[in-house]
Scaffold this motif. Structure first.
Motif, PDB file in Angstrom:
ATOM      1  N   ASP A   1       0.834  -1.190   0.000  1.00  0.00           N
ATOM      2  CA  ASP A   1       0.000   0.000   0.000  1.00  0.00           C
ATOM      3  C   ASP A   1       0.874   1.247   0.000  1.00  0.00           C
ATOM      4  O   ASP A   1       2.101   1.185  -0.090  1.00  0.00           O
ATOM      5  CB  ASP A   1      -0.976  -0.013   1.180  1.00  0.00           C
TER       6      ASP A   1
ATOM      7  N   LEU B   1       1.070  -6.376   1.027  1.00  0.00           N
ATOM      8  CA  LEU B   1      -0.280  -6.910   0.901  1.00  0.00           C
ATOM      9  C   LEU B   1      -0.302  -8.439   1.029  1.00  0.00           C
ATOM     10  O   LEU B   1      -1.376  -9.031   1.084  1.00  0.00           O
ATOM     11  CB  LEU B   1      -0.867  -6.512  -0.457  1.00  0.00           C
TER      12      LEU B   1
ATOM     13  N   ARG C   1      -8.015  -3.631   7.768  1.00  0.00           N
ATOM     14  CA  ARG C   1      -6.868  -3.119   7.012  1.00  0.00           C
ATOM     15  C   ARG C   1      -7.040  -1.612   6.841  1.00  0.00           C
ATOM     16  O   ARG C   1      -7.967  -1.157   6.177  1.00  0.00           O
ATOM     17  CB  ARG C   1      -6.815  -3.803   5.648  1.00  0.00           C
TER      18      ARG C   1
END
Length: 465
Positions: free
Chosen positions: A255, A261, A339
């Motif tokens: 990210d 990720l 998240r």
């Protein structure tokens, strides 16, 4: 911006040259133009004028709090002069001299907010097409200028009923808390112009076409109605569905904060098939800290597995309370993941472990979750077109809307939990929702037909220039 670039790429694949005009900070956010299209798509930047009160470097709604968005519109209107100079610098279409990008364009394809483009296009004898990335339903609800003048909406209740110019039963109405927000769009803001007045400049003679990111399969009966109401072609561009899932995920292995990720996708890989609800409320919904806490309680009560793409609330919270309830992540550990960074939404929705999508019902998210991947929806609409979308999805049996307080739009954790369970349960209702979503995906998400809509749009551009 992303649907505009997607349309640009699809026109370029059909051998048309496209100049994509943006601003210096926004252009890099778009991602790279595919290498095979680099000779056909050129990105040009114009500096956004400074406006008192607008933070330095702010160029999109992602850069400012909600109370500063109107100042962004003021700055945006200041692009008229540099854009006029840019258009004037283009050459003539006569002859073969120069490259295609130096020639006067045949079309300017604009968003609804660029109401100042029309006079510039007129001066240079260039046709305009307004490309609207929200559903046709919203334009049908707003209606043409002459209908609004003949039957003005003056009270909140006026915005809570189907417009009189829609001659058949529909879901084109808002709840009270939504209607009050819609009514504000009809009033001038800090830029001096209302959002609806900007949109209704599509009546301008230089606007030859109204193009929608939609299609008749997704929104039956509305395209011919709008063509009659606005007295010009209203053309589907198709849904511009996300491309190959691998390609969509490839540009980012982490990210924006550099966090990998891989653990996120590994957690999904470990979950049983069709057992997870993906939760994301988009980047524009006016989500408060109270909304986040109530949603967290609801997900905990539901007992369902979930992956939550959590964005910070759009409104500040001065209570000092933590955003998530104390101990929440420990209590849901193993079955729930929160998240806070970027999440590859297309890749997540495509994953076999995902069974449903808890969404704000923005058109882009609805297109991706329901029409691209056939995921039934748990719906928490907030503003603009989201309520209209939620009502229609519910009417088509492909989603459940979380009950809200009609006056202020608040919702309770218990109602979130019930809605999630209704969509996720392996009972008659849950199976019917999943089946209806899959059927919609098969009909609306037909990639061959969706591609044909772009071909048909090119035909309109050729005939109406």
């Amino acid at each position: 911006m992303i649907p505009f670039l997607e349309l640009s790429n699809r026109l370029a694949r059909r051998n048309h040259a496209v100049t994509f005009v943006s601003t210096p900070r926004n252009a890099p956010r778009l991602g790279a133009v595919p290498p095979e299209l680099s000779a056909r798509v050129r990105v040009v930047t114009l500096d956004l004028p400074a406006v008192q009160g607008l933070p330095d470097g702010a160029e999109s709604t992602a850069d400012v709090p909600r109370e500063k968005v109107d100042l962004l519109k003021t700055a945006f209107d200041g692009l008229a002069a540099p854009f006029k100079s840019f258009v004037a610098s283009r050459g003539s279409n006569d002859g073969e001299a120069g490259d295609e990008f130096s020639r006067k364009p045949d079309w300017i394809i604009l968003d609804f907010a660029h109401d100042w483009v029309m006079p510039i296009a007129d001066e240079h004898k260039i046709s305009c097409a307004m490309f609207l990335i929200f559903p046709v339903a919203l334009l049908a609800y707003i209606g043409p200028k002459h209908e609004n003048e003949a039957r003005p909406r003056t009270t909140t209740e006026d915005y809570m009923v189907q417009p009189p110019w829609v001659p058949f039963p529909s879901n084109l109405c808002y709840r009270r808390y939504e209607a009050e927000a819609i009514a504000r769009g009809f009033r001038p803001n800090a830029s001096g112009v209302s959002d609806i007045d900007r949109l209704l400049r599509l009546h301008h003679p230089s606007c030859r076409l109204i193009v929608h990111r939609s299609c008749p399969e997704a929104e039956p009966r509305l395209f011919p109605l709008l063509a009659d109401l606005f007295a010009k072609p209203v053309v589907p561009a198709g849904l511009l569905l996300p491309g190959d899932v691998v390609d969509a995920a490839a540009p980012r292995a982490q990210d924006g904060d550099g966090e990998s990720l891989a653990p996120l996708m590994q957690w999904l890989d470990e979950q049983p098939r069709r057992s997870v609800v993906y939760v994301a409320l988009g980047s524009e919904a006016p989500v408060t800290a109270d909304h986040v806490r109530e949603l967290a309680h609801g997900l905990e009560l539901s007992g369902a597995r979930f992956l939550w793409a959590l964005r910070p609330p759009s409104e500040s919270d001065d209570s000092g309370a933590p955003l998530l309830p104390g101990g929440f992540e420990q209590r849901v550990a193993g079955r729930g993941v929160v998240r806070a960074g970027w999440v590859p939404q297309v890749r997540v929705l495509a994953h076999g472990a995902v069974a449903a999508f808890l969404t704000h019902c923005g058109w882009g998210s609805t297109v991706e979750g329901l029409f691209r991947f056939g995921r039934p929806l748990v719906m928490l609409p907030f503003v603009a077109d989201q309520g209209l979308i939620a009502r229609e999805v519910a009417a088509r049996g492909a989603g459940i809307e979380v009950p809200r307080n009609d006056d202020d739009g608040s919702f309770r954790a218990a109602d979130v939990a019930v809605a999630v369970r209704r969509v996720m349960m392996a009972n008659e209702e849950g199976e019917a929702l999943s089946r209806n979503a899959t059927e919609l995906q098969k009909v609306v998400g037909d990639r061959v037909r969706q591609d044909q809509y772009v071909d048909e749009l090119v035909g309109y551009l050729q005939r109406y220039k």
